[in-house]
Design an enzyme around this catalytic site. Structure first.
Site, mmCIF file in Angstrom:
data_model
loop_
_atom_site.group_PDB
_atom_site.id
_atom_site.type_symbol
_atom_site.label_atom_id
_atom_site.label_comp_id
_atom_site.label_asym_id
_atom_site.label_seq_id
_atom_site.Cartn_x
_atom_site.Cartn_y
_atom_site.Cartn_z
ATOM 1 N N CYS A 24 0.827 -1.207 0.000
ATOM 2 C CA CYS A 24 0.000 0.000 0.000
ATOM 3 C C CYS A 24 0.865 1.263 0.000
ATOM 4 O O CYS A 24 0.408 2.338 -0.357
ATOM 5 C CB CYS A 24 -0.961 0.003 1.177
ATOM 6 S SG CYS A 24 -0.129 -0.252 2.738
ATOM 7 N N ASN A 25 2.128 1.111 0.400
ATOM 8 C CA ASN A 25 3.002 2.284 0.480
ATOM 9 C C ASN A 25 4.004 2.412 -0.653
ATOM 10 O O ASN A 25 4.669 3.428 -0.776
ATOM 11 C CB ASN A 25 3.777 2.269 1.803
ATOM 12 C CG ASN A 25 2.906 2.690 2.956
ATOM 13 O OD1 ASN A 25 1.966 3.468 2.769
ATOM 14 N ND2 ASN A 25 3.167 2.163 4.122
ATOM 15 N N ARG A 26 4.160 1.359 -1.450
ATOM 16 C CA ARG A 26 5.168 1.428 -2.507
ATOM 17 C C ARG A 26 4.907 0.410 -3.600
ATOM 18 O O ARG A 26 4.302 -0.639 -3.354
ATOM 19 C CB ARG A 26 6.563 1.212 -1.938
ATOM 20 C CG ARG A 26 6.829 -0.195 -1.445
ATOM 21 C CD ARG A 26 8.213 -0.318 -0.833
ATOM 22 N NE ARG A 26 8.294 0.480 0.383
ATOM 23 C CZ ARG A 26 9.088 1.523 0.526
ATOM 24 N NH1 ARG A 26 9.895 1.884 -0.452
ATOM 25 N NH2 ARG A 26 9.106 2.208 1.635
ATOM 26 N N HIS A 61 19.171 0.329 -1.367
ATOM 27 C CA HIS A 61 17.753 0.674 -1.260
ATOM 28 C C HIS A 61 16.919 -0.570 -0.919
ATOM 29 O O HIS A 61 16.038 -0.518 -0.053
ATOM 30 C CB HIS A 61 17.268 1.280 -2.587
ATOM 31 C CG HIS A 61 15.804 1.585 -2.578
ATOM 32 N ND1 HIS A 61 15.273 2.698 -1.963
ATOM 33 C CD2 HIS A 61 14.750 0.907 -3.111
ATOM 34 C CE1 HIS A 61 13.969 2.697 -2.109
ATOM 35 N NE2 HIS A 61 13.619 1.616 -2.810
ATOM 36 N N SER A 86 10.111 2.659 5.683
ATOM 37 C CA SER A 86 8.665 2.504 5.853
ATOM 38 C C SER A 86 8.032 3.768 6.421
ATOM 39 O O SER A 86 8.722 4.605 7.008
ATOM 40 C CB SER A 86 8.368 1.338 6.797
ATOM 41 O OG SER A 86 8.814 0.140 6.235
ATOM 42 N N GLY A 89 -18.324 -1.137 27.369
ATOM 43 C CA GLY A 89 -18.623 -0.144 26.347
ATOM 44 C C GLY A 89 -18.129 -0.660 25.005
ATOM 45 O O GLY A 89 -17.408 -1.669 24.943
ATOM 46 N N ALA A 90 -18.519 0.041 23.956
ATOM 47 C CA ALA A 90 -18.181 -0.492 22.627
ATOM 48 C C ALA A 90 -17.648 0.611 21.719
ATOM 49 O O ALA A 90 -18.056 0.753 20.574
ATOM 50 C CB ALA A 90 -19.412 -1.150 22.014
ATOM 51 N N GLU A 111 -14.898 2.647 19.345
ATOM 52 C CA GLU A 111 -14.156 2.122 18.198
ATOM 53 C C GLU A 111 -12.748 1.649 18.588
ATOM 54 O O GLU A 111 -12.319 0.554 18.241
ATOM 55 C CB GLU A 111 -14.058 3.207 17.125
ATOM 56 C CG GLU A 111 -13.558 2.677 15.801
ATOM 57 C CD GLU A 111 -13.401 3.781 14.775
ATOM 58 O OE1 GLU A 111 -12.600 3.590 13.864
ATOM 59 O OE2 GLU A 111 -14.060 4.835 14.911
#
Lengths: 432, 277
Positions: free
Chosen positions: A50-52, A99, A109, A189-190, A192
Site C-alpha cells: 500500500c506504500n510502494r 535501497h 517505511s 462499552g463499545a 471504536e
C-alpha cells in the site's frame, strides 16, 4: 551485470497516483509474465504494497535502463501521465542494492521499524520464484536482503515497541502477563478504539472475552463477532474480579469503576495483577484506582505517549541500523561483484577462444598450413592449443588487473574500461 | 600461588566477566547479545567446587567453616540455583541484577581466604554435611527468590510510573516473575526447614544444651526461617501474589544477609565451631 530499481512510494507519490500502479497478489503473476516477456534476459522482482510499488531488475548489461523499466511498468496503466512518471525514483547498482536492504529492513517505511514489510518482500519474492523471474543473481541477493533485515531487527531497537494505541495496550498486557492465552479480557462499552484493542487481544488468543454494554444488542453483536460472552452491564463489579485485562470505552459522563470496587476485586483475585485500559473521554476509571497495589491503569494519553516514545526509540535506532546496512551492502556488493566478475571473465575467455578458433580455421581454410608436408592431426591439435595458450597469456594480465580492481573496490570503472577495450559484447539471449 | 588461590582468581575473573555480560545485556546491548554468560557462570561454579574440594582434602574436614568457606558456599549455591532456573525458564535480564551481587560475595570471600581455622574434629559427620548442604540450598534459593522479587518490584515500579526503558523490556513480565518466585519458595523452604531440623538433631546428639539458643547465627537463621515461613504460607496456602509478596521476599534477603555477613563480621558465633589457628 546491472541491478536497477524503479519505483514510487508514499514519500514521492500521493495515494491517488499510487493506487493506479498497485498490483494485487492475483495480478502479480500476469504482471511478472508480461515484464519477463519484454525483458527475457533480465531477472525481475515486483514489490507492491500500500506504500510502494517497486520493480527490481538484474540484467547482464546496460540495455535494461531505468526508463525502460518505467515504460514497461506504465504500459496499460490508466492515467499514466507525466505526474506519475515524474514521481518515480531510479537507482542502480550499489545504490539499488542499498535501497532494497533499506526497504526490507523497514527503514524506508512510513512507520519505521514496522515488521509487515519483510513479509511483503517475502511474498514478492515467492511470486517471482513462482513466475520464474528470479535466478542466479536475484535469488542469492534476496536471501542476503532477508538476512540483513533480520540482523537489523535483532541488533537494534528499530522494531522495539508498538506504535499504535491498540497494539501498545497489547504489548503492555504482555509485559504484565506472560501468557495471554490463559487470561480473561473484559470490554466495557463499545467504542471504536476499544473494539480495535479487543481485536488485538483476541488475535493474541486470550482465553475468554467478556463484553459489557448498556445496549444489550450491541454488546451481544460485539461478543458474537469476537467469540466472547455478553454480560449485563449492571454485573460489572461482579465480573471485575474475574477479568485480568479490562478495557473501558463507554460514553458515560462519569466514572464507572471506582477505587473501592477495584480494591475488593483485587482482594478477590488474591492480589493477582490486573491491567486496566481506560480509552474513554471523559474517563471511565477513577484515577485513584491506579494507586492500588497490583493494579496497572492506563488511559488513552498514557498509551499514546508510550506509542510516541516507542516511535522516538525506533528513530534513535536508525543510525545504528544504517551502519549495519552499510556493512552488509559492502559485503553483499563484493559477492555481487564476484558473480559479475565471473561473468566478465568468462566473456573474455570466450572471446579469446573465438579468436583463436577463427584464426586456426582461417589458416587451414586458406591452406596456408595444410599443404606443409607432415601436417598431421597431432600437429593440427598442437597448433590449436598453441593459439589458445597465446590468447590466454594475452588476456591473463587483463584478468589479473580486474581481480585486483575488484579487491580494491574499483570494479565498476575497470569493468567498463575492459569491456570497451576488448570489445566485449553482451551475449545473445540464445547463448544462455 | 597454590591451586586453591589460582582457582579462586579464575573464578573471580569468570564472575566479573559473566556479570559484565549480564549487566550489558540488561541495560545496553541489543536483545540477542549477552549469550555466553551461562557457560562462564558454569565454569565459575566448577572452579568454586574445585576450591572447596581441594580445601576439604587439604584440611581433612568439611570445607564449610569460617567466613571464606561460608561465602564461597553461598556464592556457589546462589549460582547453581540461578543456573537451574535459567535452564527451565526464560529469565532474561534477572542475571543483570543478581550476578553483580554474587560477584561481590565471591570476591569479598578472598579477604578471609588465608584465615586458617581449626574445626572441631568431633563434629565432622555426614549429618553435619547434610545440615550444611540443606542450609546452603535454602540460602541460595531464598536469595534467588529475593532477587526475583527485586526484579518484580522494578517491573511494578516501571508499570506504575509508565516508564519503559531498556531494563523494562529486558526483564521478564510481571506475572512470569511472580510465577518463578512461587516455584522457588516451596523447595527452598523445605530444604531450609530440613537444615534447621538437622541442626536441632545435631545439638542433641553432641549434647550442646541450651547454649545454642543465644547464638546470633541461630537467631538469624530462625528469623530467616520465620520470614520465609510467612511467605511460604501466604504463597502456597493462601495463594497470595503480587507486590506485597515481593516485599516479604525482600525482607527475607535482609535476614539472609544479616545471618550470613552480619553475624560473621560483627559478632562472634559458636556456630562456626572454630578457633583461630
Amino acid at each position: 551485470m546491472n541491478l536497477s530499481v524503479v519505483g514510487i512510494n508514499f514519500r514521492t507519490t500521493p495515494v491517488a497516483l499510487r493506487e493506479r500502479l498497485s498490483f494485487s497478489a492475483d495480478a502479480m503473476p500476469a504482471a511478472l509474465a508480461h515484464l519477463s516477456r519484454q525483458l527475457p534476459r533480465a531477472e525481475l522482482l515486483l514489490l507492491s504494497t500500500c506504500n510502494r510499488t517497486e520493480l527490481y531488475a538484474a540484467a547482464p548489461d546496460e540495455s535494461v535502463s531505468c526508463d525502460l523499466l518505467i515504460d514497461l511498468l506504465l504500459i496499460g496503466i490508466d492515467g499514466a501521465d507525466q505526474a506519475l512518471r515524474a514521481s518515480f525514483y531510479r537507482k542502480e547498482r550499489l545504490e539499488a542494492l542499498a535501497h532494497f536492504i533499506t526497504v526490507a529492513s523497514s527503514l524506508d517505511s512510513m512507520i519505521v521499524g514496522e515488521t509487515e514489510i519483510l513479509g511483503q518482500v517475502k511474498r514478492a519474492y515467492d511470486a517471482a520464484v513462482a513466475s520464474e523471474t528470479v535466478g542466479r543473481v536475484l535469488d542469492p541477493l534476496v536471501q542476503r536482503v532477508f538476512k540483513v533485515a533480520k540482523r537489523v531487527r535483532a541488533e537494534t531497537d528499530i522494531s522495539r515497541g508498538r506504535v499504535s494505541v491498540g497494539s501498545v495496550a497489547v504489548e503492555l498486557a504482555e509485559e504484565v502477563f506472560e501468557d495471554l492465552s490463559s487470561k480473561t479480557v473484559m470490554i466495557v462499552g463499545a467504542g471504536e478504539v476499544g473494539e480495535q484493542t479487543l481485536k488485538h487481544l483476541v488475535d493474541k488468543g486470550v482465553k475468554e472475552a467478556l463484553v459489557l454494554n448498556r445496549s444489550v444488542e450491541r454488546g451481544r453483536a460485539l461478543a458474537d463477532q469476537y467469540g466472547g460472552t455478553a454480560v449485563a452491564f449492571d454485573r460489572l463489579e461482579e465480573y471485575l474480579a474475574r477479568a485480568d485485562i479490562v478495557i473501558t470505552s463507554t460514553g458515560a459522563p462519569h466514572c464507572i469503576i471506582h477505587a473501592d470496587a477495584m480494591r475488593r476485586a483485587v482482594l478477590n483475585r488474591h492480589q493477582r495483577p490486573v491491567f486496566l485500559i481506560d480509552l474513554a473521554v471523559p474517563r471511565d476509571v477513577e484515577p485513584a484506582v491506579g494507586d492500588l497495589d497490583n493494579v496497572y491503569l492506563y488511559n488513552i494519553d498514557d498509551l499514546q505517549k508510550v506509542a510516541d516514545d516507542n516511535l522516538a526509540l525506533r528513530q534513535a535506532s536508525v543510525d545504528a541500523a544504517r551502519r549495519i546496512i552499510e556493512e552488509e551492502v559492502a559485503e553483499a556488493a563484493a559477492l555481487f561483484r564476484a558473480g559479475t566478475l565471473g561473468a566478465v571473465m568468462k566473456r573474455i575467455d570466450e572471446k579469446a577462444e573465438r579468436i583463436a578458433e577463427s584464426e586456426f580455421t582461417r589458416a587451414f581454410a586458406k591452406q596456408t598450413v595444410a599443404p606443409i608436408p607432415g601436417t598431421c592431426d597431432r600437429c593440427r591439435d598442437e597448433i590449436r592449443h598453441m593459439l589458445r595458450r597465446a590468447m590466454g597469456k594475452m588476456t591473463a594480465d587483463t584478468k589479473k588487473a580486474l581481480n585486483e580492481a575488484a579487491r580494491e573496490g574499483r570494479w565498476d570503472e575497470y569493468a567498463d574500461v575492459v569491456e570497451r577495450l576488448l570489445g566485449l559484447t553482451p551475449k545473445d539471449p540464445g547463448d544462455e | 600461588m597454590t591451586a586453591e588461590v589460582l582457582l579462586m582468581v579464575v573464578a573471580c575473573g569468570l564472575y566479573v566477566a559473566a556479570s559484565g555480560l549480564a549487566v550489558h545485556r540488561l541495560v545496553r546491548a541489543a536483545p540477542s547479545r549477552g549469550r555466553g554468560m551461562a557457560p562462564l557462570l558454569s565454569a565459575a561454579a566448577v572452579c568454586l567446587v574445585a576450591v572447596l574440594a581441594l580445601r576439604g582434602l587439604r584440611l581433612e574436614r568439611i570445607p564449610a567453616f569460617g567466613i571464606f568457606e561460608a561465602l564461597v558456599w553461598y556464592g556457589l549455591s546462589v549460582t547453581l540455583a540461578y543456573l537451574c532456573m535459567a535452564v527451565r525458564h526464560d529469565t532474561r535480564g534477572v542475571s543483570g541484577i543478581l550476578l553483580p551481587f554474587v560477584t561481590v560475595v565471591v570476591i569479598g570471600s578472598l579477604a578471609g581466604m588465608h584465615t586458617q581455622v581449626v574445626a572441631d574434629a568431633q563434629i565432622q559427620t555426614a549429618w553435619l554435611g547434610l545440615h550444611i548442604a540443606a542450609a546452603f540450598v535454602g540460602y541460595g534459593m531464598f536469595t534467588l527468590e529475593s532477587f526475583l522479587a527485586i526484579a518484580y518490584l522494578i517491573q511494578d515500579r516501571n508499570l506504575k510510573r509508565k516508564r519503559f526503558g531498556r531494563v523494562f523490556h529486558r526483564l521478564p513480565p510481571l506475572e512470569a516473575l511472580d510465577q518463578l518466585m512461587h516455584e522457588q519458595i516451596g523447595f527452598a523452604f523445605l530444604m531450609f526447614s530440613l537444615s534447621i531440623v538437622l541442626g536441632v538433631f545435631l545439638t542433641h546428639r553432641f549434647g550442646w544444651g541450651t547454649l545454642w539458643t543465644t547464638d546470633p547465627k541461630v537467631a538469624g537463621a530462625a528469623a530467616t526461617w520465620l520470614v520465609y515461613a510467612i511467605l511460604f504460607h501466604l504463597r502456597l496456602t493462601a495463594d497470595r501474589h503480587g507486590r506485597r509478596m515481593a516485599m516479604v521476599a525482600l525482607a527475607g534477603l535482609a535476614c539472609v544477609l544479616v545471618t550470613f555477613l552480619g553475624v560473621h563480621l560483627m559478632t562472634s558465633s559458636i556456630h562456626d565451631f572454630i578457633s583461630p589457628k
